[in-house]
Design an enzyme around this catalytic site. Structure first.
Site, mmCIF file in Angstrom:
data_model
loop_
_atom_site.group_PDB
_atom_site.id
_atom_site.type_symbol
_atom_site.label_atom_id
_atom_site.label_comp_id
_atom_site.label_asym_id
_atom_site.label_seq_id
_atom_site.Cartn_x
_atom_site.Cartn_y
_atom_site.Cartn_z
ATOM 1 N N ASP A 152 0.843 -1.203 0.000
ATOM 2 C CA ASP A 152 0.000 0.000 0.000
ATOM 3 C C ASP A 152 0.873 1.245 0.000
ATOM 4 O O ASP A 152 1.894 1.305 0.692
ATOM 5 C CB ASP A 152 -0.892 -0.001 1.246
ATOM 6 N N LYS A 194 -6.770 9.904 10.424
ATOM 7 C CA LYS A 194 -6.276 9.251 9.212
ATOM 8 C C LYS A 194 -7.154 9.515 7.993
ATOM 9 O O LYS A 194 -6.659 9.918 6.933
ATOM 10 C CB LYS A 194 -6.164 7.740 9.450
ATOM 11 N N ASP A 197 -4.485 2.523 -5.112
ATOM 12 C CA ASP A 197 -3.071 2.659 -4.768
ATOM 13 C C ASP A 197 -2.602 1.528 -3.868
ATOM 14 O O ASP A 197 -1.587 1.658 -3.175
ATOM 15 C CB ASP A 197 -2.801 4.009 -4.102
#
Length: 1308
Positions: free
Chosen positions: A921, A990, A1227
């Site tokens: 990741d 986050k 991603d």
């Protein structure tokens, strides 16, 4: 007329065995002897003789039955009737015992057992019913044919011309002599100079003004004509064309392509007179014929074998119009049969003409420097992967997928818990089966009546839904409506949503192509590239191999306007409402047996808007629950494929075998993306086409062990903590007793209590709806997983307008939650090799969410320390220590535990064949791209672009920076900062940090943080105040007190915030602000010190805390990523100015994909009539002005998304060249454990190559050329400002991109 004569006439047999004369003379014994006597000689085949004998038997039965009825009517003695009836039974004897004389058969019948007689009687009744059904079916077909012929006679074919000159010519030619045939008239008509608009002007509306507003109506008219031709209603299309042409206002809607469409339709039928009518109208509209027009005329002449003189004049006029004869065979899309007829006509006039061969396209080479290595010829390092299946196995899978797509739907078993088959369940299922039979009949009737009504409207020249309703058979539509009724949730569904879904399903099903045999041959050759036991001459990409087979391009399907989709779906929904009825006794057992609707239409408020909802009757919902039928039906395009998808070769050709799929998904009715792709040179799209093909070619299988554990929880009571939704029985029920909804009617209830009751009821209903939605989503996913448990399957991909890729299957794919990902693994395994086990351990620690800032070696060591827990989780997941349940991604962690356990217990772990996908990741990938664009050294270090010994965690760094700000504000007395002590963590910030680079606003960021704060268990859910203040408010936060006295009351905190779980919010009222006269102006704080207030509970400050924290997160990012913010501002300002010039923002990705933002001002579309008038927002791309706010806010995140998709595609293509299995979730890149190191190297290299291009300067040059180079707009103030902005590209920093190649934690 009897069924026998109907049947013989339809089957084309010879003379019927139908005797003449009155009925009384038919039943002579001689007739029996003539039929069953001596065998006649015949030249017919044995099958034909049997067929004739069967028909003779059937006719005789009809005769004898008629004689019985006549004798009974005339009152003949009973013995006579019985004798004739006995002969009926005798007539059946030869079928079972051979051809015996009638008297012997009669004697045998008299001595037979009663059981034998009853069997023959039953057989006679069955045959009679069969004949009656055949008769009714044939009568129905004949009646429809007669009605169709009569209906077509009512349609007007002769045009009403507005030009008097052309009208007189038409009248003269219709009454013309044999010396002026229609063909000569056409040649003369072609020489008429057009008056008025040209074809191009008619086909392309202006960008603004009244003409552009006609585009939506033109699209609807064009789709109407297309459907008429598809369904064989060409006269109807012609009639509507005549009606519109005869009125000057409606004639503006007609374009040259519409006239050509009808001319080609008449040409296929060889109807030259009707084609001439269309030519007259074309000239009358002032349009100039093009190649398609001439192709239609010449094709029709070829079919009619007309003289060469007229054809020569036609060709001469075509040359005078500047059209090349070769263009008829190269530029006009025609079938092989149509080309043959066209050539036949041309050869009659020009015998020496040779049609040009299909043009060999020049070698198309992608010019992107990023893809030069991908398309390099004869590269010895290329090692394209192959599947693990043989050619024979793949061919069998192809045939299975072909059957699925031809059936259009897939029925799978539901994984809901199977009930015991009690009498109640069996009775409910029997009742449902009977109701469905009735509904099917009623739906057929309602559908036919609706068609008749729509056909009547079409005969009046209006654009009705008649041809759309004829696209699918009545059986298909009825089945689709019954599926819709079955799947309708108990709380109902929006009528607009149902209408949209039903309309789309019709549109998708009508697109099925029927080229099965040719497809099967070519696909079999294509599989030689993929199969494990075949070879090809030269390794190549799947698209290149498919194109080398000479596969013709699939015809492009024009999308329907959204108004047509919704109107068609609304009509079908109303058919369902009218047809679906049930006995009232199901709802109230003692009620009379009247019929009541199964669906009823109500209005409800959703998000402060009143919408119409179709809800099933509670009795029907209860009946479904009791019957507990365990099947689900999906569209064939909504489930994974059973064979490798077709390679993508164009923007509208690829993926499914028969169901057309768009490469770039968009809102139905939107055309701007497709037009951009169509105008793009084909070679420029090769990178995207090949990447999508590579992602779709990955074979998958279901992780059966994980699925069994999930099903165990799912069929019990679920486990929301592990992502397994609870059943509806666990949803909160409406309040009872005094708090029940009826309690609002009690006189002693105060307004405050009523408001609280309404809020509580709304909250519970909201939670119940959310639980129902989550449960249904999990049910679809798990049912499909169970259906595919022992199969290999594929997930075809397409992309959104930014280039981000997605699987076409919406319910079961690897882009879902933790649970969805854990259910999947690669179908093709690879040995772990020397480093694969280490990567499995690292991946397992990553899934736990621990050791984020530790080295790879430390993570491996940590996994070894936990090996006992890992093995316990693998062996006893539900009864052991359950260590895996504490991970951030519990189900994936459990699946990884099982894989690690199998590997470490294998005799040789390096030889263990692993199917488990390991993820790598990106470290906040959006910020990585921003840091690379701006060469920002500080930002690069924060997101692991620099090679460091330990990974940097940008989320933890932002949380630490926010904590610094919080501590400073707390020291200054800011109450909200004091309350947040100990609650600021990586998890809280986050999501906001991750999405801020993708354009999340402060409002959206506040909602994200609020959700995280409410998940913290230490936050109390109720206010800590025990008594109100003298003013009757909460002393903590100023909220109103719910009930009369302090002993029985409760606080309604927070008064300005929504109830727990709600997503909305409003500012605090003035009464609350009075507690804090001056707001605390700390770092983003909006509440001042409350000097005399008691210490509040943290939950009271969720709203204030989320506001405070979102400001601190933005402030922290501003300090840490200064270069990022400057690029964002430049992109935002550029988009704002572009939208002010009246255009949507466009750009081209580094891989050559053209992008345009689909944000336009909405226009309201209303569909009136029926159950309710539907209003929805529509954005006709070419005619609506851009939405400035969405354009400027969307450009920065969309641009970054286009960069991360380019990086992913480059990585995918290079991994494919190296023989790796590769898939991605944006991603997050997946591959086998043995190949992680290779994938990481490719990932870093391609990121450096991508950002070595002058991306921002290339963007600036493109935007200047696209929006600032038009001399007509160069003096606009907006254009001049845009030019200045685009020239001031943000300056880059000093970061060296080459360092990324050595960064271990770039992707980890």
């Amino acid at each position: 007329m009897s069924a026998v004569r109907w049947g013989r006439g339809a089957a084309g047999f010879g003379r019927a065995l139908w005797p003449a004369g009155p009925p009384g003379l038919l039943a002579e014994e001689g007739a029996l002897g003539g039929v069953w006597g001596r065998k006649r000689s015949s030249t017919a085949s044995p099958c034909e003789q049997d067929r004739r004998k069967d028909w003779g038997h059937a006719e005789l039965l009809e005769v004898l039955k008629a004689r019985v009825r006549q004798l009974q009517a005339e009152g003949v003695a009973e013995v006579t009737v019985k004798r004739v009836a006995k002969r009926v039974a005798v007539a059946r004897a030869p079928e079972a015992g051979g051809a015996q004389p009638p008297r012997q058969a009669q004697a045998g019948a008299e001595g037979a057992a009663p059981m034998l007689s009853s069997r023959w009687a039953q057989k006679l009744d069955d045959d009679q019913r069969l004949m009656e059904r055949r008769k009714r079916r044939l009568e129905g077909k004949l009646q429809k044919h007669v009605e169709k012929v009569a209906w077509q006679k009512q349609l007007r074919l002769e045009p009403r011309l507005l030009s008097r000159k052309l009208a007189s010519q038409l009248q003269h030619w219709e009454q013309g002599t044999p010396r002026s045939p229609w063909e000569e008239q056409l040649a003369q008509l072609l020489q008429e100079a057009p008056q008025g608009r040209s074809g191009e002007a008619a086909a392309a509306p202006a960008d603004g003004g009244p003409e552009s507003r006609l585009e939506g109506q033109r699209q609807r008219l064009l789709s109407f004509f297309e459907c008429c031709l598809l369904t064989g209603h060409l006269p109807l299309a012609h009639h509507v064309l005549v009606t519109h042409h005869s009125k000057s206002q409606q004639q503006r809607l007609l374009t040259l392509s519409m006239y050509n469409m009808l001319m080609l339709g008449w040409a296929r039928q060889g109807s030259f007179k009707e084609l001439m009518y269309v030519f007259f109208m074309l000239k009358d509209a002032g349009l100039t014929p093009d190649l398609r027009s001439y192709a239609a005329a010449l094709q029709c002449m070829g079919r009619l074998d007309q003289d060469a003189g007229t054809i020569r004049r036609c060709l001469k006029q075509m040359a005078q119009d500047g059209l090349q004869l070769q263009g008829l065979f190269t530029a006009v899309p025609l079938s092989a049969e149509e080309r043959a007829e066209l050539l036949r006509a041309v050869l009659k006039a020009k015998p020496a003409f040779t049609p040009p061969r299909p043009p060999v396209p020049p070698p198309q080479v992608n010019t992107s420097p990023l893809l030069r290595e991908i398309y390099a010829k004869q590269d010895p390092t290329v090692s394209y992967p192959r599947l693990h299946l043989s050619l024979k196995e793949l061919q069998g899978l192809f045939r299975q997928q072909l059957r699925v797509e031809m059936a259009t739907t897939v029925t799978v078993g539901s994984v809901e818990k199977v009930p015991l088959l009690t009498k109640e369940v069996l009775h409910a299922r029997k009742t449902l089966a009977g109701l469905r039979t009735q509904w099917r009949t009623a739906l057929y009737r309602e559908l036919q009546e609706t068609k008749e009504s729509e056909a009547h409207a079409a005969r009046e020249g209006r654009l009705s839904l008649f041809p759309y309703l004829c696209l699918l058979s009545e059986k298909e539509i009825v089945g689709m409506l019954l599926q819709t009724l079955q799947a309708l949730p108990a709380q109902g569904e929006s009528l607009l949503f149902l209408a949209h879904e039903l309309g789309l399903r019709v549109f998708k099903r009508k697109q099925l192509r029927n080229e099965v045999e040719e497809l099967e041959q070519r696909y079999s050759k294509y599989l030689h590239l993929l199969a494990s036991d075949t070879q090809v001459a030269e390794p190549c990409l799947p698209r290149q191999h498919w194109e080398a087979l000479g596969v013709p391009e699939a015809p492009h399907e024009q999308p329907w306007p959204m108004s047509v989709v919704v109107q068609l779906g609304k009509q079908l929904a109303e058919v369902l409402v009218r047809a679906a009825q049930m006995p009232s006794s199901l709802a109230a057992p003692r009620s009379p047996g009247t019929l009541i609707p199964v669906l009823y239409h109500v209005y409800s408020f959703r998000s402060f808007r009143q919408i119409g909802i179709l809800k099933p009757h509670p009795a029907f919902t209860q009946l479904l629950e009791t019957a507990a039928e365990r099947t689900l039906t999906f569209e064939s395009t909504d489930v994974p494929m059973l064979c490798p998808p077709l390679p993508w070769t164009s923007p509208h050709s690829g993926a499914f075998l028969l169901s057309p799929t768009k490469m770039m998904r968009s809102v139905e009715g939107s055309q701007q993306h497709q037009l951009l792709l169509e105008r793009c040179p084909p070679a420029e799209l090769h990178g995207a086409l090949d990447a999508l093909t590579q992602l779709g070619n990955c074979a998958w299988r279901v992780n059966g062990r994980v699925l069994d554990l999930v099903l165990e929880l799912f069929t019990d009571k679920g486990c929301p903590r592990l992502g397994v939704p609870a059943p509806p029985s666990e949803a909160p029920r409406p309040p009872e007793g005094r708090q029940a909804p009826k309690g609002c009617l009690l006189p002693e209830v105060s307004p405050a209590e009523k408001a609280e009751m309404r809020r509580e009821l709304a909250r519970r209903l909201k939670v119940a709806r959310e639980m129902q939605s989550l449960r249904a989503d999990a049910l679809y996913r798990l049912s499909l997983a169970q259906h595919l448990r022992h199969r290999v399957f594929w997930l075809p991909h397409n992309m959104d307008f930014r280039g981000r890729t997605y699987p076409c299957s919406p319910h079961f794919n690897h882009l879902g939650s933790d649970l969805a990902r854990a259910l999947l693994e690669f179908a093709q395994g690879r040995p772990l090799g020397p480093h694969g086990l280490n990567w499995l351990k690292i991946h397992l620690v990553n899934l736990t969410g621990l050791k984020k800032r530790e080295s790879l070696q430390a993570r491996r060591d940590y996994a070894d320390e936990l090996m006992e827990d890992i093995l316990d989780s693998a062996d006893q997941p539900m009864t052991g220590r359950k260590w895996w349940m504490e991970a951030d991604e519990p189900w994936q962690a459990l699946a990884c535990c099982m894989e690690v356990a199998q590997a470490v217990r294998a005799p040789d772990p390096t030889a263990y064949v692993s199917h488990f996908p390991v993820h790598q990741d990106g470290s906040c990938n959006g910020l990585q791209h921003y840091a690379a664009l701006g060469r920002d050294s500080v930002g690069a270090a924060s997101v692991n672009l620099l090679p460091l010994d330990l990974p940097q965690d940008v989320y933890s760094e932002v949380a630490a920076q926010v904590e610094v700000f919080r501590r400073q504000d707390a020291e200054q007395g800011v109450r909200v900062a004091q309350v947040l002590e100990g609650f600021i963590s990586r998890k809280v910030v986050k999501q906001t940090v991750m999405t801020v680079v993708y354009g999340v606003t402060r409002y959206g960021g506040r909602l994200q943080i609020e959700k995280r704060l409410r998940e913290i268990h230490d936050f109390p859910q109720v206010c800590g105040a025990e008594t109100p203040d003298p003013a009757g408010h909460c002393p903590v936060a100023g909220g109103r007190w719910a009930a009369g006295g302090p002993d029985t009351g409760s606080c309604l905190c927070p008064p300005w915030g929504p109830p727990a779980g709600s997503m909305g919010a409003s500012p605090p009222p003035q009464s609350v602000q009075g507690h804090w006269p001056r707001a605390i102006r700390g770092r983003g704080g909006n509440l001042g010190p409350a000097h005399a207030l008691p210490s509040p509970s943290p939950q009271d400050f969720v709203w204030e805390a989320s506001h405070y924290l979102v400001r601190q997160v933005f402030n922290s990012l501003q300090e840490m990523f200064s270069g990022t913010r400057s690029i964002q501002r430049w992109l935002t300002e550029s988009a704002r100015l572009i939208s002010h010039t009246g255009s949507a923002v466009e750009w081209v990705t580094p891989l050559g994909i053209p992008i345009i933002q689909p944000y336009h001002r909405d226009s309201k579309v209303m569909i009136k009539g029926g159950l309710q008038s539907l209003t929805f927002s529509s954005s006709v791309d070419t005619s609506q002005k851009p939405n400035t706010l969405k354009q400027k806010n969307g450009f920065p995140p969309n641009f970054i998304h286009s960069l991360d998709s380019s990086h992913m595609m480059l990585t995918a293509l290079h991994c494919y060249r190296k023989g790796l299995t590769f898939v991605s979730v944006h991603d997050c890149f997946w591959t086998h454990a043995a190949d992680v190191a290779v994938m990481n190297q490719v990932c870093r290299e391609q990121f450096v190559r991508l950002h070595s291009q002058p991306i921002l300067h290339n963007l600036s040059r493109f935007l200047i050329k696209r929006f600032c180079s038009d001399p007509r707009t160069s003096k606009s103030i907006w254009v001049s400002r845009l030019m200045d902005t685009l020239l001031s590209v943000p300056k880059a920093g000093t970061f060296n991109l080459e360092q990324v190649k050595h960064s271990t934690y770039f992707f980890s």
